[in-house]
Design a protein around this motif. Sequence first.
Motif, PDB file in Angstrom:
ATOM      1  N   ILE A 140      57.229 -13.432 147.021  1.00 25.11           N
ATOM      2  CA  ILE A 140      56.758 -14.413 146.042  1.00 25.11           C
ATOM      3  C   ILE A 140      55.236 -14.319 145.890  1.00 25.11           C
ATOM      4  CG2 ILE A 140      56.487 -16.876 145.592  1.00 25.11           C
ATOM      5  CD1 ILE A 140      59.271 -15.929 145.017  1.00 25.11           C
ATOM      6  N   VAL A 141      54.526 -14.248 147.020  1.00 28.97           N
ATOM      7  CA  VAL A 141      53.069 -14.129 146.971  1.00 28.97           C
ATOM      8  C   VAL A 141      52.667 -12.837 146.275  1.00 28.97           C
ATOM      9  CG1 VAL A 141      50.983 -13.899 148.376  1.00 28.97           C
ATOM     10  CG2 VAL A 141      52.743 -15.549 149.025  1.00 28.97           C
ATOM     11  N   THR A 142      53.325 -11.744 146.634  1.00 30.04           N
ATOM     12  CA  THR A 142      53.029 -10.462 145.995  1.00 30.04           C
ATOM     13  C   THR A 142      53.270 -10.525 144.492  1.00 30.04           C
ATOM     14  OG1 THR A 142      53.596  -9.233 148.006  1.00 30.04           O
ATOM     15  CG2 THR A 142      53.627  -8.021 145.938  1.00 30.04           C
ATOM     16  N   GLY A 143      54.393 -11.124 144.104  1.00 32.22           N
ATOM     17  CA  GLY A 143      54.698 -11.227 142.678  1.00 32.22           C
ATOM     18  C   GLY A 143      53.671 -12.049 141.923  1.00 32.22           C
ATOM     19  N   LEU A 144      53.246 -13.167 142.489  1.00 33.15           N
ATOM     20  CA  LEU A 144      52.255 -14.012 141.816  1.00 33.15           C
ATOM     21  C   LEU A 144      50.905 -13.315 141.724  1.00 33.15           C
ATOM     22  CD1 LEU A 144      53.114 -17.488 143.386  1.00 33.15           C
ATOM     23  CD2 LEU A 144      53.632 -16.676 141.074  1.00 33.15           C
ATOM     24  N   VAL A 145      50.520 -12.587 142.784  1.00 34.23           N
ATOM     25  CA  VAL A 145      49.244 -11.859 142.754  1.00 34.23           C
ATOM     26  C   VAL A 145      49.249 -10.801 141.664  1.00 34.23           C
ATOM     27  CG1 VAL A 145      47.809 -10.234 144.047  1.00 34.23           C
ATOM     28  CG2 VAL A 145      48.659 -12.293 145.169  1.00 34.23           C
ATOM     29  N   TRP A 146      50.333 -10.026 141.592  1.00 32.88           N
ATOM     30  CA  TRP A 146      50.383  -8.975 140.580  1.00 32.88           C
ATOM     31  C   TRP A 146      50.651  -9.518 139.185  1.00 32.88           C
ATOM     32  CZ3 TRP A 146      48.822  -4.111 140.593  1.00 32.88           C
ATOM     33  CH2 TRP A 146      48.498  -3.540 141.831  1.00 32.88           C
ATOM     34  N   GLN A 147      51.243 -10.683 139.097  1.00 33.11           N
ATOM     35  CA  GLN A 147      51.342 -11.322 137.775  1.00 33.11           C
ATOM     36  C   GLN A 147      49.954 -11.635 137.247  1.00 33.11           C
ATOM     37  OE1 GLN A 147      52.364 -15.492 137.494  1.00 33.11           O
ATOM     38  NE2 GLN A 147      53.997 -15.030 136.011  1.00 33.11           N
ATOM     39  N   TRP A 148      49.073 -12.076 138.125  1.00 37.70           N
ATOM     40  CA  TRP A 148      47.693 -12.364 137.719  1.00 37.70           C
ATOM     41  C   TRP A 148      46.940 -11.069 137.404  1.00 37.70           C
ATOM     42  CZ3 TRP A 148      42.918 -11.066 139.828  1.00 37.70           C
ATOM     43  CH2 TRP A 148      41.814 -11.761 139.320  1.00 37.70           C
ATOM     44  N   ILE A 149      47.123 -10.029 138.237  1.00 40.44           N
ATOM     45  CA  ILE A 149      46.407  -8.761 138.021  1.00 40.44           C
ATOM     46  C   ILE A 149      46.825  -8.113 136.707  1.00 40.44           C
ATOM     47  CG2 ILE A 149      46.113  -6.406 138.905  1.00 40.44           C
ATOM     48  CD1 ILE A 149      46.348  -7.547 141.718  1.00 40.44           C
ATOM     49  N   LEU A 150      48.112  -8.207 136.363  1.00 33.42           N
ATOM     50  CA  LEU A 150      48.621  -7.554 135.159  1.00 33.42           C
ATOM     51  C   LEU A 150      48.590  -8.456 133.930  1.00 33.42           C
ATOM     52  CD1 LEU A 150      51.706  -5.702 136.711  1.00 33.42           C
ATOM     53  CD2 LEU A 150      49.428  -4.782 136.237  1.00 33.42           C
ATOM     54  N   ASN A 151      48.064  -9.658 134.078  1.00 36.07           N
ATOM     55  CA  ASN A 151      47.949 -10.563 132.924  1.00 36.07           C
ATOM     56  C   ASN A 151      46.907 -10.030 131.957  1.00 36.07           C
ATOM     57  OD1 ASN A 151      47.018 -12.940 131.299  1.00 36.07           O
ATOM     58  ND2 ASN A 151      48.598 -13.950 132.506  1.00 36.07           N
TER      59      ASN A 151
END
Length: 308
Positions: free
Chosen positions: A132-143
Amino acid sequence: MTVPATTVATPVRKSTRPNQYFRNMSAKIASIPMILTAVVIFAGGTLWTVLYSFTNSRLLPRMSFVGFDQYERLWAAPRWTMSIINLGIYGIFSLIFSLLIGFLLAALMDQKIRFENTFRTIFLYPFALSFIVTGLVWQWILNPEFGIQSVIRSLGWTSFRFDPLYDPALVMYGILIAALWQGTGLVMCLMLAGLRGIDGEIWKASRIDGIPAWKTYLFIVIPMMRPVFITTLVIIASGIVKVYDLVVAQTSGGPGIASEVPAKYVYDYMFQAQNLGQGFAASTMMLLTVAIIIIPWAYLEFGGRKRG
């Protein structure tokens, strides 16, 4: 005149070996709770799931059999078909790049570089994070508004575009980036352990014979690491089949149903759509996928060996 001493023959006792069923009794007794847990929870739960996948259970399980209707509806659903396609794309690229990147990193780490422990910790650290943490971090990076695309455009490349999570054709590759970032470190450690188990004399002999390093890896080292590769493949494949957290954290299955995966399909039908029969049928298909992975591995590791 001396009388020769008489030797008395002592009877030879035959060593009685205990029956094989009574060997290591302490270990066998200690493993009883684990065996019961596996049989009752895993095997029992599996049979229960498969049984109720042939019913029309809705909110609560009920013994109302409908044959293969749930499976026919499952494979007729575009959402399930899309989830299988996505799992195939994600699985193939995840296997290839996880093994390739993990082995390359392990080969570099095996060169006895400085600060090896530091680099190993850095590469392995993402695996300690939850999906979940990884997904949220990369959601922000790829936004595209404040991630990589925004940073590159602020440097002057205003036509640059990199928003895979918002493109139905590329969304699974965006999820794959996050998965590789998190899981490659574990693969590297497994490969590094295998490389450290290779006899150093092999490298010395290859250098004396003038064999290039890449040929030594390809034709000597990698075949010797076969058990490590098989174990790593099983670990990666089991993670691929049950991928769920990354998808929910990054896209929630969107855009539309472009990033649907089987585990999310099962969860949505069992706990949101309140259609247990359909969820059980989907989870049974996932179980079949895992069996397809585990059975060949078990055969290669245990059943395919020649007994001397």
